[in-house]
Write a protein that holds these residues in place. Structure first.
Motif, mmCIF file in Angstrom:
data_model
loop_
_atom_site.group_PDB
_atom_site.id
_atom_site.type_symbol
_atom_site.label_atom_id
_atom_site.label_comp_id
_atom_site.label_asym_id
_atom_site.label_seq_id
_atom_site.Cartn_x
_atom_site.Cartn_y
_atom_site.Cartn_z
ATOM 1 N N VAL A 38 0.833 -1.204 0.000
ATOM 2 C CA VAL A 38 0.000 0.000 0.000
ATOM 3 C C VAL A 38 0.867 1.252 0.000
ATOM 4 O O VAL A 38 0.648 2.185 -0.780
ATOM 5 C CB VAL A 38 -0.958 0.003 1.211
ATOM 6 N N ILE A 39 1.875 1.282 0.875
ATOM 7 C CA ILE A 39 2.701 2.497 0.947
ATOM 8 C C ILE A 39 3.579 2.643 -0.296
ATOM 9 O O ILE A 39 3.897 3.763 -0.708
ATOM 10 C CB ILE A 39 3.541 2.545 2.238
ATOM 11 N N PHE A 40 3.963 1.510 -0.920
ATOM 12 C CA PHE A 40 4.742 1.594 -2.159
ATOM 13 C C PHE A 40 3.934 2.268 -3.255
ATOM 14 O O PHE A 40 4.397 3.232 -3.882
ATOM 15 C CB PHE A 40 5.166 0.195 -2.617
ATOM 16 N N TRP A 41 2.719 1.797 -3.500
ATOM 17 C CA TRP A 41 1.894 2.392 -4.556
ATOM 18 C C TRP A 41 1.530 3.828 -4.223
ATOM 19 O O TRP A 41 1.477 4.688 -5.100
ATOM 20 C CB TRP A 41 0.640 1.546 -4.790
ATOM 21 N N GLY A 42 1.285 4.105 -2.957
ATOM 22 C CA GLY A 42 0.961 5.475 -2.566
ATOM 23 C C GLY A 42 2.109 6.426 -2.843
ATOM 24 O O GLY A 42 1.900 7.530 -3.352
ATOM 25 N N LEU A 186 10.851 8.790 -1.671
ATOM 26 C CA LEU A 186 11.789 7.693 -1.892
ATOM 27 C C LEU A 186 11.879 6.759 -0.690
ATOM 28 O O LEU A 186 12.093 5.554 -0.850
ATOM 29 C CB LEU A 186 13.170 8.255 -2.227
ATOM 30 N N GLY A 187 11.721 7.298 0.523
ATOM 31 C CA GLY A 187 11.752 6.440 1.713
ATOM 32 C C GLY A 187 10.705 5.337 1.643
ATOM 33 O O GLY A 187 11.040 4.139 1.645
ATOM 34 N N PRO A 188 9.398 5.691 1.570
ATOM 35 C CA PRO A 188 8.377 4.645 1.489
ATOM 36 C C PRO A 188 8.410 3.872 0.171
ATOM 37 O O PRO A 188 8.040 2.693 0.134
ATOM 38 C CB PRO A 188 7.063 5.414 1.654
ATOM 39 N N LEU A 189 8.859 4.514 -0.922
ATOM 40 C CA LEU A 189 8.902 3.818 -2.211
ATOM 41 C C LEU A 189 9.909 2.674 -2.176
ATOM 42 O O LEU A 189 9.578 1.528 -2.508
ATOM 43 C CB LEU A 189 9.266 4.806 -3.318
ATOM 44 N N ILE A 190 11.133 2.969 -1.745
ATOM 45 C CA ILE A 190 12.174 1.940 -1.720
ATOM 46 C C ILE A 190 11.925 0.938 -0.595
ATOM 47 O O ILE A 190 11.991 -0.275 -0.788
ATOM 48 C CB ILE A 190 13.561 2.588 -1.571
#
Length: 299
Positions: A38-42, A186-190
């Motif tokens: 969820v946090i990646f897509w967000g 970038l923090g939540p994405l990676i």
């Protein structure tokens, strides 16, 4: 009130409404997707407003650059844990209860500002901090009701958002805005990408709808919040955040059928009052306080 300032405050109310609907979208997922996914897509969807974040003279590549990498990585890490905590909170808890704990943000900012920024804090603001924690104890009633992962997530979300604000205060004059925003994505994405791999599930059509509501509405809220911050001082843009509680109560009653008892409502009121008092005290202190708050939503 100046017309532009009024417009800024109204835009802030609209921004926080979008954030509330974004949080409701998380709850509508009903835990059907791993939190990390969820946090990646967000975070990925958050890049849609990068053109609005970038100031003249800044490059898109600056989102991946920093002058002070140590604090930049702290900002990125806080964004990761803040996203993780808030998604957990809205997945497990009634919206009003999740917001009540997340609204400890001003109290944590006060504590961190003293510890890390060496700011002077008077007894009134310390009293507001104590009042906020008393409100949380009233909400949680430890020993009388079960504490679940959502409560832990909400505390982590509030702590992480406070770290974000303190980092942005410290870095605001050093780093480009697009760099600070990039760290927050970038923090939540990676982190989300790496952690979601073992349990990755391709979302269904309905899940994509709620993911889009979560990511795109949060991005839209950030865009409006930046516009609001350009028209009104942050000391006036920040307090409308408490209007999210109205949305939470409405969504909780009509959409999620949440039941809030009297002690919980009393605790919510105590926390909101404590945070509101902190904002008022910061406004009186002028540019050293919330006027230096971030131009984007910290979570």
């Amino acid at each position: 009130m100046d017309r532009n300032v009024l417009r800024g405050v109204l835009l802030a109310f609209l921004a926080y409404a979008l954030f509330a609907v974004s949080d409701a979208s998380v709850k509508l997922l009903k835990g059907s997707l791993p939190v990390y996914e969820v946090i990646f897509w967000g975070a990925l969807m958050g890049f849609v407003i990068l053109p609005l974040v970038r100031r003249p003279g800044e490059r898109y590549a600056d989102a991946f650059r920093a002058r002070d990498w140590r604090l930049w990585f702290v900002r990125a890490g806080a964004a990761m844990t803040g996203s993780l905590g808030s998604v957990m909170a809205f997945t497990w808890l009634p919206m009003a209860e999740a917001f009540s704990i997340l609204f400890l943000l001003p109290a944590f900012v006060t504590i961190f500002s003293v510890v890390f920024l060496r700011e002077q804090v008077g007894w009134r603001r310390w009293a507001a901090v104590v009042m906020g924690f008393v409100g949380v104890l009233v909400v949680l009633r430890p020993g009388f009701r079960e504490i679940n992962p959502g409560h832990v997530g909400a505390f982590v979300g509030a702590l992480s958002s406070a770290v974000t604000i303190v980092m942005l205060r410290a870095l605001g004059q050093k780093e480009k805005r697009v760099s600070l925003y990039g760290a927050g994505l970038l923090g939540p994405l990676i982190g989300g990408f790496v952690l979601m791999l073992p349990s990755f599930v391709w979302p269904s059509a309905e899940q994509w709808l709620w993911l889009a509501g979560y990511g795109l509405l949060a991005a839209g809220g950030n865009a409006l919040l930046m516009l609001a911050s350009g028209l009104a001082p942050a000391s006036l843009v920040a307090p409308p955040q408490y209007s999210q509680m109205i949305w939470a109560l409405g969504f909780g009653y009509w959409l999620f059928h949440d039941r809030l008892d009297v002690p919980m409502l009393a605790g919510v009121l105590i926390i909101v009052a404590a945070g509101g008092f902190t904002f008022l005290r910061e406004k009186e202190r002028g540019p050293k306080g919330w006027r230096r708050a971030p131009l984007v939503h910290p979570q």
